[in-house]
Design a protein around this motif. Structure first.
Motif, PDB file in Angstrom:
ATOM      1  N   UNK A  25       0.827  -1.207   0.000  1.00 29.36           N
ATOM      2  CA  UNK A  25       0.000   0.000   0.000  1.00 29.36           C
ATOM      3  C   UNK A  25       0.862   1.258   0.000  1.00 29.36           C
ATOM      4  N   UNK A  26       1.940   1.236   0.760  1.00 26.74           N
ATOM      5  CA  UNK A  26       2.860   2.381   0.762  1.00 26.74           C
ATOM      6  C   UNK A  26       3.477   2.565  -0.611  1.00 26.74           C
ATOM      7  N   UNK A  27       3.842   1.478  -1.272  1.00 27.27           N
ATOM      8  CA  UNK A  27       4.434   1.568  -2.606  1.00 27.27           C
ATOM      9  C   UNK A  27       3.437   2.164  -3.601  1.00 27.27           C
ATOM     10  N   UNK A  28       2.195   1.690  -3.534  1.00 28.06           N
ATOM     11  CA  UNK A  28       1.175   2.201  -4.458  1.00 28.06           C
ATOM     12  C   UNK A  28       1.003   3.705  -4.275  1.00 28.06           C
ATOM     13  N   UNK A  29       0.828   4.131  -3.041  1.00 26.44           N
ATOM     14  CA  UNK A  29       0.593   5.550  -2.793  1.00 26.44           C
ATOM     15  C   UNK A  29       1.800   6.400  -3.178  1.00 26.44           C
ATOM     16  N   UNK A  30       2.991   5.922  -2.861  1.00 26.63           N
ATOM     17  CA  UNK A  30       4.201   6.682  -3.200  1.00 26.63           C
ATOM     18  C   UNK A  30       4.365   6.819  -4.702  1.00 26.63           C
ATOM     19  N   UNK A  31       4.161   5.729  -5.430  1.00 31.36           N
ATOM     20  CA  UNK A  31       4.306   5.784  -6.888  1.00 31.36           C
ATOM     21  C   UNK A  31       3.227   6.661  -7.512  1.00 31.36           C
ATOM     22  N   UNK A  32       2.017   6.604  -6.957  1.00 27.44           N
ATOM     23  CA  UNK A  32       0.967   7.484  -7.471  1.00 27.44           C
ATOM     24  C   UNK A  32       1.317   8.947  -7.257  1.00 27.44           C
ATOM     25  N   UNK A  33       1.858   9.276  -6.096  1.00 29.04           N
ATOM     26  CA  UNK A  33       2.226  10.662  -5.812  1.00 29.04           C
ATOM     27  C   UNK A  33       3.339  11.144  -6.745  1.00 29.04           C
ATOM     28  N   UNK A  34       4.212  10.225  -7.140  1.00 30.19           N
ATOM     29  CA  UNK A  34       5.307  10.597  -8.042  1.00 30.19           C
ATOM     30  C   UNK A  34       4.928  10.434  -9.509  1.00 30.19           C
ATOM     31  N   UNK A  35       3.650  10.052  -9.771  1.00 29.92           N
ATOM     32  CA  UNK A  35       3.135   9.885 -11.136  1.00 29.92           C
ATOM     33  C   UNK A  35       3.887   8.796 -11.898  1.00 29.92           C
ATOM     34  N   UNK A  36       4.319   7.781 -11.172  1.00 31.76           N
ATOM     35  CA  UNK A  36       4.915   6.601 -11.800  1.00 31.76           C
ATOM     36  C   UNK A  36       3.799   5.572 -11.947  1.00 31.76           C
ATOM     37  N   UNK A  37       2.966   5.790 -12.947  1.00 32.08           N
ATOM     38  CA  UNK A  37       1.718   5.039 -13.063  1.00 32.08           C
ATOM     39  C   UNK A  37       1.943   3.542 -13.267  1.00 32.08           C
ATOM     40  N   UNK A  38       2.942   3.169 -14.048  1.00 33.66           N
ATOM     41  CA  UNK A  38       3.158   1.753 -14.314  1.00 33.66           C
ATOM     42  C   UNK A  38       3.544   0.999 -13.045  1.00 33.66           C
ATOM     43  N   UNK A  39       4.461   1.577 -12.279  1.00 35.70           N
ATOM     44  CA  UNK A  39       4.850   0.946 -11.023  1.00 35.70           C
ATOM     45  C   UNK A  39       3.687   0.927 -10.034  1.00 35.70           C
ATOM     46  N   UNK A  40       2.916   2.015 -10.000  1.00 37.37           N
ATOM     47  CA  UNK A  40       1.775   2.078  -9.093  1.00 37.37           C
ATOM     48  C   UNK A  40       0.733   1.019  -9.447  1.00 37.37           C
ATOM     49  N   UNK A  41       0.443   0.867 -10.745  1.00 40.88           N
ATOM     50  CA  UNK A  41      -0.556  -0.120 -11.167  1.00 40.88           C
ATOM     51  C   UNK A  41      -0.088  -1.546 -10.889  1.00 40.88           C
ATOM     52  N   UNK A  42       1.196  -1.814 -11.116  1.00 40.94           N
ATOM     53  CA  UNK A  42       1.721  -3.152 -10.846  1.00 40.94           C
ATOM     54  C   UNK A  42       1.619  -3.481  -9.355  1.00 40.94           C
ATOM     55  N   UNK A  43       2.011  -2.533  -8.509  1.00 39.86           N
ATOM     56  CA  UNK A  43       1.933  -2.754  -7.063  1.00 39.86           C
ATOM     57  C   UNK A  43       0.484  -2.912  -6.612  1.00 39.86           C
ATOM     58  N   UNK A  44      -0.412  -2.139  -7.239  1.00 41.18           N
ATOM     59  CA  UNK A  44      -1.820  -2.221  -6.867  1.00 41.18           C
ATOM     60  C   UNK A  44      -2.412  -3.570  -7.231  1.00 41.18           C
ATOM     61  N   UNK A  45      -2.042  -4.118  -8.384  1.00 38.12           N
ATOM     62  CA  UNK A  45      -2.546  -5.434  -8.771  1.00 38.12           C
ATOM     63  C   UNK A  45      -2.064  -6.517  -7.812  1.00 38.12           C
ATOM     64  N   UNK A  46      -0.803  -6.419  -7.393  1.00 40.60           N
ATOM     65  CA  UNK A  46      -0.286  -7.390  -6.422  1.00 40.60           C
ATOM     66  C   UNK A  46      -1.035  -7.260  -5.102  1.00 40.60           C
TER      67      UNK A  46
END
Length: 337
Positions: free
Chosen positions: A215-236
């Motif tokens: 959850x921390x990874x998803x939120x951090x990547x979303x805040x940095x607009x790293x959408x691909x990393x955020x989506x991958x972490x969210x799916x996991x």
């Protein structure tokens, strides 16, 4: 009970402990008599007296039949007498001198047990403190020491208990990393938060904190607009932890509000230099944090432990006086007000 009263109790207890006289061991006691008296002291929980006799036994009869056993029981006496540094030092000495001793696994176990209990002090016993938010140094030492025991002596009778304690310690260390990651999130240090979350996911598998790390990874990547990393972490996160609190109806809900917009200087210094909200005169951020931690711990004290009047009702705390305190008052915790 006010802070000054707690400090007074602690000072009196420390003074009483320091003023205890050093026991003199009779020089005429034989090796067997010394060992028997030390055993009796251990059975009676007189650990200070037992420590003195075991040390005398070791120094007077270094090659006697009870010498090795006295060194082992000295570790235990130090541990029970709340002398963690002395206990660990005695354990390390025994391991160094007797690496092939049939009971050396006991020295490893006591060494880990001493570090395990080192954080459980007076405040942790009587106040509802969250151990996952405290410095994990002793917990990390204890985990490593138990790991040595279980790897070197997998068939030791102490190994099962050590493994259970390692599970607890691993969960505690993972939860501490999540607290640090959450702190970075609130300070908008998203790179640091993402790294902490990934560290938990990679190094603390099978702990309850893995979902929090994702959850921390998803939120951090979303805040940095790293959408691909955020989506991958969210799916996991969705696949492995569908009931995680950050998921509401299948949608990710960030922990930090978007309204917390801070300057680049605040972000670069992790909030140590704030520019949005000025502090009151004579106040510091560290002082505010200390006050908040103290108030949170005090609010968490169960009602049955709070002082009550004759009718059994909780006595309300007096209203704080509306007066400014000097820097000297804060430095001395109000003892000289």
């Amino acid at each position: 009970m006010q802070v000054r009263h707690l400090l007074l109790i602690a000072i009196l207890a420390l003074t009483a402990a320091c003023s205890s006289t050093k026991e003199v061991v009779d020089d005429n006691l034989s090796e067997v008599e010394l060992y028997q008296q030390a055993q009796a002291d251990l059975d009676n929980h007189s650990y200070t007296s037992a420590t003195a006799k075991l040390k005398a036994l070791e120094s007077r009869y270094p090659f006697g039949r009870y010498a090795d056993q006295a060194q082992l029981e000295l570790i235990y006496a130090y541990y029970k007498n709340s002398e963690p540094e002395a206990a660990k030092s005695a354990a390390e000495r025994f391991i160094r001198l007797h690496p092939q001793h049939p009971n050396v696994d006991y020295a490893y176990y006591l060494k880990g047990l001493t570090s395990f209990d080192q954080d459980v002090g007076l405040l942790a016993r009587f106040l509802p403190l969250d151990m996952t938010k405290r410095d994990p140094g002793a917990a990390r030492d204890s985990y490593n020491e138990f790991a040595q025991l279980t790897s070197r002596f997998p068939n030791s009778r102490y190994a099962p208990d050590a493994k259970q304690r390692m599970i607890y310690l691993r969960n505690l260390l993972a939860a501490y990393e999540i607290h640090v990651a959450d702190y970075y999130l609130t300070r908008q240090a998203y790179v640091a938060a993402a790294n902490r979350g990934r560290y938990v996911v990679e190094n603390f598998q099978e702990t309850p904190s893995v979902g929090d790390g994702l959850a921390v990874m998803v939120e951090s990547y979303q805040r940095m607009h790293l959408d691909e990393l955020a989506n991958t972490s969210l799916e996991v996160l969705k696949d492995n932890y569908p009931n995680h609190p950050s998921l509401v109806d299948g949608q990710f809900v960030p922990q930090v509000s978007d309204s917390d917009n801070r300057s680049w200087l605040s972000k670069a210094t992790l909030g140590m230099i704030e520019s949005s909200t000025p502090l009151p005169p004579g106040e510091t951020r560290a002082n505010l944090d200390i006050k908040k931690q103290y108030q949170d711990a005090k609010d968490a004290i169960p009602a049955d432990l709070k002082p009550k009047d004759a009718d059994g009702n909780v006595i309300p705390e007096p209203e704080p006086e509306d007066k400014s305190r000097s820097w000297f008052s804060y430095m001395t915790l109000g003892l000289f007000d």
